[in-house]
Scaffold this active site. Structure first.
Site, PDB file in Angstrom:
ATOM      1  N   SER A   1       4.763   1.913   3.699  1.00  0.00           N
ATOM      2  CA  SER A   1       3.951   1.189   2.724  1.00  0.00           C
ATOM      3  C   SER A   1       3.279   2.130   1.727  1.00  0.00           C
ATOM      4  CB  SER A   1       2.925   0.332   3.464  1.00  0.00           C
ATOM      5  OG  SER A   1       2.241  -0.535   2.596  1.00  0.00           O
TER       6      SER A   1
ATOM      7  N   ASP B   1       2.222  -1.610  -4.289  1.00  0.00           N
ATOM      8  CA  ASP B   1       2.221  -0.413  -3.444  1.00  0.00           C
ATOM      9  C   ASP B   1       3.667  -0.041  -3.127  1.00  0.00           C
ATOM     10  OD1 ASP B   1       2.799  -2.489  -1.702  1.00  0.00           O
ATOM     11  OD2 ASP B   1       1.718  -1.594  -0.016  1.00  0.00           O
TER      12      ASP B   1
ATOM     13  N   ASN C   1      -7.613  -4.990  -0.822  1.00  0.00           N
ATOM     14  CA  ASN C   1      -6.578  -4.070  -1.297  1.00  0.00           C
ATOM     15  C   ASN C   1      -5.395  -4.782  -1.951  1.00  0.00           C
ATOM     16  OD1 ASN C   1      -4.951  -5.069   0.817  1.00  0.00           O
ATOM     17  ND2 ASN C   1      -5.495  -3.407   2.205  1.00  0.00           N
TER      18      ASN C   1
ATOM     19  N   ARG D   1     -14.975   1.967  10.218  1.00  0.00           N
ATOM     20  CA  ARG D   1     -13.945   1.535  11.168  1.00  0.00           C
ATOM     21  C   ARG D   1     -12.808   2.547  11.195  1.00  0.00           C
ATOM     22  NH1 ARG D   1      -9.651  -0.442   8.141  1.00  0.00           N
ATOM     23  NH2 ARG D   1      -8.594  -1.166  10.028  1.00  0.00           N
TER      24      ARG D   1
ATOM     25  N   SER E   1      -9.054   3.734  10.972  1.00  0.00           N
ATOM     26  CA  SER E   1      -7.872   3.209  10.304  1.00  0.00           C
ATOM     27  C   SER E   1      -6.827   2.801  11.333  1.00  0.00           C
ATOM     28  CB  SER E   1      -7.290   4.270   9.367  1.00  0.00           C
ATOM     29  OG  SER E   1      -6.035   3.862   8.879  1.00  0.00           O
TER      30      SER E   1
ATOM     31  N   THR F   1      -3.671   2.677  10.367  1.00  0.00           N
ATOM     32  CA  THR F   1      -2.415   3.214   9.851  1.00  0.00           C
ATOM     33  C   THR F   1      -2.426   4.724   9.616  1.00  0.00           C
ATOM     34  OG1 THR F   1      -3.108   2.775   7.563  1.00  0.00           O
ATOM     35  CG2 THR F   1      -1.889   1.034   8.694  1.00  0.00           C
TER      36      THR F   1
ATOM     37  N   ARG G   1     -12.430   5.037   8.074  1.00  0.00           N
ATOM     38  CA  ARG G   1     -12.693   4.480   6.753  1.00  0.00           C
ATOM     39  C   ARG G   1     -14.150   4.035   6.649  1.00  0.00           C
ATOM     40  NH1 ARG G   1      -7.869   3.503   4.025  1.00  0.00           N
ATOM     41  NH2 ARG G   1      -5.988   3.492   5.328  1.00  0.00           N
TER      42      ARG G   1
END
Length: 573
Positions: free
Chosen positions: A92, A306, A404, A528, A530, A532, A537
């Site tokens: 991604s 993206d 996002n 929190r 991430s 991925t 973050r």
């Protein structure tokens, strides 16, 4: 020596005399282990965990994982009676050196959470334990080895993706009987679409990439039919699209000519000449709050996909003018505003229209949504479209977007039935509104967040409302905000609750965040891990720019100092 006579022919062998037994589960498992050791060995590569976005890490440690995801996809298909399962090879919005894989369910949903443990188990099995893992999983889920598996494979444009997709196909093929269908380079949403089409025997659309384009373009043309021959005062049918140097460019090129004929001019930028997601793409624009490289939106609106085209953001200004971002929150509210208006015109009441957000939704957007839809119809879900999607399915019209730009809308059968009745039996404005609702549903890819589908829906809505980006922006005022990544020694040290808005570990950390937020009236901040990337973050917002920057920096410093920050301390600007 010369032969004067031909050798007699061999005796005929009756196939009935020598029946071929189908392979047993043990046979297939042993073959899979042998092929894995020979062509896709794990060796001493690190163990990985299947998370919200599937597997995602450096591409050079993923070959054995992708092989085994092919095996797991075949097992899942066999468990579901041979229904199609998808495997998408992508990372991604991650850097080009990363890659990953995620499995797709027959109706386009993500892999069920209770199957994530099987994905992790098979990916991390030692080379000489793969057969045992396959037998264990097949037994646990009740997979019938005799059922023919059907797996659809797609990949993005990363240099590593072709070989990893081949590894997936190897995995599917070894778990015979099975069939792997490769779509080649495709966006993640296109793969979801094809899988859903196969599951519905074509009722959702033609299960091919051309079929996807044809469905979207026909629906878009029908959606904007009411504007034909009308002078538009504010909407301008032209935009520039940043493709993030990813697969979105591959998917968009075949559509440009038809879009131009329909009346929408799209210029493409960052189509593959540069590095994937580097200085461009939706994640870059959201994080940096500026135009991507190669895009000038001083006189035309811009939008960014993206790397695998499941996220989309709009923006305008820049180049000396003020830059304005129209993110997922604003896309969701635009759709909700439009759908609510059509439901009212159609006279359709009693349906549950709701908006699903995550903790990243700007406070300004949440206040606007609550005012428009009511507090009970604005739902906060855990970060990740998987969680948002499930929450949206509880609604008759469920619109969900992460800030996002990842999201879509889903429609219940009750919605379709009510709208169809009004479209067929009512007259005038009510019938026209109901028909537009049904056409909007066709434009939207309900299976998953889809940048191309959302782009067409947004352009259609803006055109029908005769809005420019200025009118869209004026729906509400964003609170100043920042998202920051902090690299730490162990992101696993962080654990959250309350839709990821509060930390329960490390111990005492949330108290420190609460004390920091209390210094800035109207401010909000959460931290929190991430799902991925190997980072934590930080999100912060406040009514003033100065308070927001101070709050964000304070939170970044807390994370960096108390959780073993790595590398240079991030500076919030």
């Amino acid at each position: 020596a010369r032969r004067d006579q031909a050798d007699p022919p061999p005796p005929a062998v009756s196939s009935e005399a020598m029946p071929v037994s189908p392979p047993t589960l043990a046979d297939v498992a042993r073959e899979a282990e042998s092929l894995g050791l020979a062509s896709h060995p794990k060796g001493d590569r690190p163990d990985l965990t299947y998370g919200t976005a599937g597997f995602r890490t450096k591409a050079d440690v993923l070959d054995h994982v992708l092989y085994r995801m092919g095996i797991l996809a075949a097992i899942r298909s066999k468990t579901l009676g041979g229904q199609a399962i998808g495997v998408m090879v992508t990372a991604s919005h991650n850097p080009v050196q990363d890659n990953g894989a995620k499995l797709v369910e027959p109706m386009g949903e993500m892999l069920p959470i209770d199957w994530e443990v099987h994905a992790t188990r098979i990916a991390n099995a030692p080379d000489d334990g793969l057969a045992a893992a396959i037998i264990e999983i097949c037994t646990a889920v009740g997979a019938d080895p005799a059922t023919r598996a059907d797996v659809v494979v797609g990949r993005d444009t990363r240099p590593s993706s072709a070989s990893l997709a081949l590894a997936v196909c190897d995995g599917v093929g070894v778990l015979r009987s099975s069939a792997a269908r490769s779509l080649g380079m495709t966006t993640t949403p296109q793969l979801h679409y094809v899988v859903r089409c196969e599951a519905t025997a074509g009722a959702y659309g033609t299960p091919s990439l051309p079929g996807y384009g044809e469905k979207m373009l026909k629906a878009f043309a029908k959606l904007i039919e009411p504007t034909e021959g009308k002078a538009l005062a504010k909407y301008r049918p032209r935009a520039i699209l940043d493709c993030a140097n990813g697969v979105g460019a591959v998917a968009m090129r075949p559509l440009l000519g038809r879009l131009r004929t329909i009346g929408l001019e799209i210029d493409l930028a960052n189509t593959g000449e540069g590095e994937l997601n580097q200085g461009c793409g939706a994640d870059f624009v959201k994080m940096k709050q500026c135009q991507p490289s190669g895009v000038d939106t001083s006189e035309v609106r811009g939008l960014s996909f993206d790397g695998d085209a499941d996220r989309i953001l709009y923006y305008f200004g820049g180049g000396g003018a003020t830059f304005h971002l129209l993110d997922g929150d604003r896309i969701a509210l635009l759709m909700a505003h439009f759908v609510a208006g059509l439901l009212k015109k159609a006279g359709i009441s009693g349906l549950h229209l709701g908006l699903v957000q995550t903790a990243y939704a700007n406070g300004g957007s949440t206040a606007c949504a609550v005012k428009a839809l009511g507090q009970e119809n604005v739902i906060c879900a855990k970060t990740g479209v998987k969680h948002c999607h499930h929450a949206a399915l509880e609604l008759d019209v469920g619109i969900y977007f992460e800030a996002n730009g990842h999201g879509t809308a889903v429609f219940s059968n009750a919605f379709a039935e009510r709208a169809t009745v009004v479209a067929q039996s009512a007259d005038g404005e009510a019938a026209a509104a109901a028909k537009q609702l049904l056409v909007l549903r066709d434009v939207i890819n309900e299976a998953v967040g889809d940048a191309i589908s959302v782009f067409l829906a947004v352009e259609g809505i803006l055109r029908l409302l005769d809005w420019s980006c200025e009118e869209w922006l004026a729906m509400y005022a964003d609170l100043p905000n920042r998202q920051i990544k902090v690299v730490v020694a162990d992101r696993g040290a962080f654990e959250t609750t309350d839709a990821e808005r509060r930390c329960v570990r490390p111990e005492g950390f949330q108290d420190a965040i609460d004390a920091l937020v209390a210094k800035y009236p109207g401010g909000r901040c959460f931290v929190r891990p991430s799902g991925t990337e190997d980072v934590v973050r930080v999100y912060a917002e406040a009514p003033s720019e100065n308070d927001m920057l101070a709050l964000a920096q304070g939170a970044v410093d807390l994370v960096y100092d108390k959780a073993g920050g790595r590398g240079q301390r991030p500076k919030v600007t």
